[in-house]
Design a protein around this motif. Structure first.
Motif, short mmCIF file in Angstrom:
data_model
loop_
_atom_site.label_atom_id
_atom_site.label_comp_id
_atom_site.label_asym_id
_atom_site.label_seq_id
_atom_site.Cartn_x
_atom_site.Cartn_y
_atom_site.Cartn_z
N HIS A 13 1.02 -0.89 -0.06
CA HIS A 13 -0.33 -0.09 0.26
C HIS A 13 0.61 1.15 0.23
O HIS A 13 0.95 2.49 -0.83
N ALA A 14 2.19 1.76 0.76
CA ALA A 14 2.69 2.25 0.72
C ALA A 14 4.08 2.17 -0.87
O ALA A 14 3.61 3.57 -0.83
N ILE A 15 4.16 1.06 -1.07
CA ILE A 15 4.78 2.14 -2.25
C ILE A 15 3.34 1.76 -3.47
O ILE A 15 3.52 3.32 -4.66
N ALA A 16 2.39 1.12 -3.10
CA ALA A 16 1.21 1.90 -4.21
C ALA A 16 1.02 3.44 -4.09
O ALA A 16 1.06 4.38 -4.80
N ALA A 17 1.25 3.60 -2.90
CA ALA A 17 0.98 5.55 -2.89
C ALA A 17 1.49 6.28 -3.05
O ALA A 17 1.23 7.18 -3.66
N ALA A 18 3.63 6.24 -3.05
CA ALA A 18 3.98 6.42 -3.60
C ALA A 18 4.29 6.57 -4.97
O ALA A 18 4.34 7.53 -5.74
N VAL A 19 3.53 5.08 -5.97
CA VAL A 19 3.63 5.22 -6.98
C VAL A 19 2.51 6.40 -7.86
O VAL A 19 3.13 6.60 -8.61
N ALA A 20 1.48 6.47 -6.82
CA ALA A 20 0.17 7.05 -7.14
C ALA A 20 1.55 8.52 -7.68
O ALA A 20 -0.19 9.45 -8.55
N LYS A 21 1.71 9.31 -6.39
CA LYS A 21 2.20 10.03 -6.66
C LYS A 21 2.98 11.03 -7.81
O LYS A 21 3.52 11.82 -8.03
N SER A 22 3.59 10.00 -9.06
CA SER A 22 4.75 9.75 -10.28
C SER A 22 3.26 10.58 -10.78
O SER A 22 2.59 9.71 -11.39
N PRO A 23 3.96 11.99 -11.22
CA PRO A 23 3.10 12.34 -12.65
C PRO A 23 3.45 11.10 -13.84
O PRO A 23 2.45 11.79 -14.65
N GLU A 292 8.91 -1.22 7.42
CA GLU A 292 9.63 0.41 7.37
C GLU A 292 9.33 1.25 6.24
O GLU A 292 9.11 2.15 6.41
N ALA A 293 8.85 0.26 5.60
CA ALA A 293 8.29 1.29 4.25
C ALA A 293 7.30 2.30 4.63
O ALA A 293 7.36 3.51 3.85
N GLN A 294 5.88 1.97 5.46
CA GLN A 294 5.08 3.19 5.61
C GLN A 294 5.68 3.80 6.44
O GLN A 294 5.46 4.99 7.17
#
Ligand code: AMP
Ligand code: GLY
Length: 423
Positions: A13-23, A292-294
């Motif tokens: 979920h933390a990875i997905a949230a970071a990826v979602a921020k990418s333009p 840790e990712a979170q």
């Protein structure tokens, strides 16, 4: 771009949230995902070990980049399967994921390349392991060689406990084939720190540090879990420690893997013990830590998709990796009884209060949609992360935020980040 994330926990979920921020990203899929990930990605009902189906899905849907969050598929060779079909994928190949998949391999690697770690011996036979234990110093540590959900490590205070441990791992096969080989190693004392890094085969870029809380109960009591909370950065990860690790551990590990013909691309997670003799490697993981990712990813300033692509393309040296000058704390909300037995299926209330709440995140671990409601579906249910100007503020914010969420059987540790007060 279309991105596929493989996994279903709070880390994914933390990875997905970071990826979602990418333009760069138009659409995210997650296999199999969970209810929280489903709010920012389309969940696909394929298991993380169903490589053929995942490859077929990636081809049919013209996925531009697949990111593997979990250890099992990486150790099982998912990256090789994707590469065979010409698909872009972030993570180590099977021959490099062995860094996490075999503790005996990683110990031998460290010994061969003089990377500081606890002294040890590997054993394939219970008789030889027991003979060694006759003259060992106690406490001593027994580790199943293979993956065991982070639970294959036994700290034994006496010879009797250690003999029982050998039986458990090698004869009763508590962790299956993971215990065919065991590592017996010196017991170390000190603070533990987790350091995650991006690696492109040659270059390594270190992320901000973090600390996990593995035991179920306050005061580090109770059974080992997947992790009950984290904070980042660790106040014990000083400049002196950083310098030492840069000199003797990080690049040395990447170079050692390359020298062995096992070029590592992906995430290396260094589990470090800060001993009186200096930092030593407790273990390597070949993926982001959970949880840790979170706490690390919400503090990262870069476009994560650019970093993933640089790792795949071997251009990580051109990335200026940057983290916010603040802190984050994650408190895991679990089902009471975890990690042994617990009930699930309870409605989770209060999640809507986190929508657009700047500096706060609820990462779902064990949740699912049931009749339009989000219900508990695992031992670790949610990770509540909050940022703050410093660790104390982040901790206060995180604990305040845990009050916004309610479900039957809600359980958490009340001392996540207590070590901050000792720094
Ligand atoms: P590992 O999965 O290897 O990180 O081990 C799990 C946990 O066991 C670590 O986070 C430490 O708390 C503990 N541990 C592992 N190896 C040692 C050791 N050699 N000495 C003391 N504690 C250890
Ligand atoms: N938090 C420890 C791990 O992910 O292995």
């Amino acid at each position: 771009m279309k991105v596929l994330i493989v996994g279903s926990g709070g880390r994914e979920h933390a990875i997905a949230a970071a990826v979602a921020k990418s333009p760069k990203v138009d659409k995210i899929y997650c296999a199999p995902g969970n209810a929280g990930i489903g709010q920012i990605a389309e969940c696909v009902n394929i298991g993380a070990m169903e490589f053929d189906k995942l490859v077929a899905f990636a081809k049919e849907n013209a996925i531009d980049l697949t990111v593997v969050g979990m250890d099992d598929p990486l150790v099982g060779g998912i990256v090789d399967e994707f590469e065979k079909e010409g698909l872009r994928v972030f993570g180590p190949r099977k021959n490099a994921a062995i860094l996490e998949g075999s503790k005996a391999f990683s110990k031998d690697l460290m010994k061969k390349y003089n990377i500081p770690t606890a002294t040890y011996e590997n054993f394939n036979s219970p008789e030889e392991a027991k003979e060694y234990l006759e003259t060992s110093k106690y406490p001593i540590v027994l580790k199943a060689d293979g993956l065991a959900l982070g639970k294959g490590v036994l700290i034994c205070n006496t010879k009797e406990e250690a003999m029982d441990g050998v039986n458990e791992l090698m004869l009763d096969k508590k962790f299956g084939d993971a215990g065919n080989t065991i590592v017996i190693e010196e017991f170390m004392t000190g603070r533990e720190v987790s350091v995650l890094s991006y690696v492109d085969g040659k270059t390594i870029k270190i992320m901000t540090s973090a600390q996990d809380h593995k035991r179920a109960k306050d005061g580090d009591q109770g059974l080992n879990t997947g992790g009950m909370g984290t904070f980042s950065p660790s106040p014990f990860y000083t400049e002196e420690v950083d310098e030492f690790c840069k000199k003797y551990i990080y690049q040395a590990t990447v170079d050692a893997m390359a020298s062995e013909g096992r070029e590592f691309k992906g995430i290396i997670f260094f589990g470090l013990m800060l001993t009186e003799e200096g930092p030593k490697v407790l273990e390597y993981n070949a993926r982001f830590g959970d949880p840790e990712a979170q706490v690390v990813l919400p503090r990262m300033k870069n476009d994560i998709v650019e970093v993933f692509e640089a790792c795949i393309d071997g251009t990580l040296d051109q990335i200026d990796l940057q983290f916010e000058d603040n802190a984050a704390v994650c408190v895991v909300l679990a089902s009471d009884g975890y990690p042994v037995a617990y009930e699930k299926g309870f409605e989770i209330k209060g999640l809507e209060q986190f929508e657009d709440k700047e500096g706060y995140y609820v990462f779902h671990a064990g949740t699912k949609l049931s009749d339009g409601k989000i219900v508990t579906n695992g031992g670790r249910v949610l990770g509540v992360t909050a940022k703050g100007a410093d660790l104390k503020e982040a901790r206060a914010n995180a604990y305040e935020a845990t009050k916004l969420i309610d479900f039957e059987n809600k359980y958490m540790r009340n001392d996540i980040g207590k070590a901050i007060d000792e720094a």
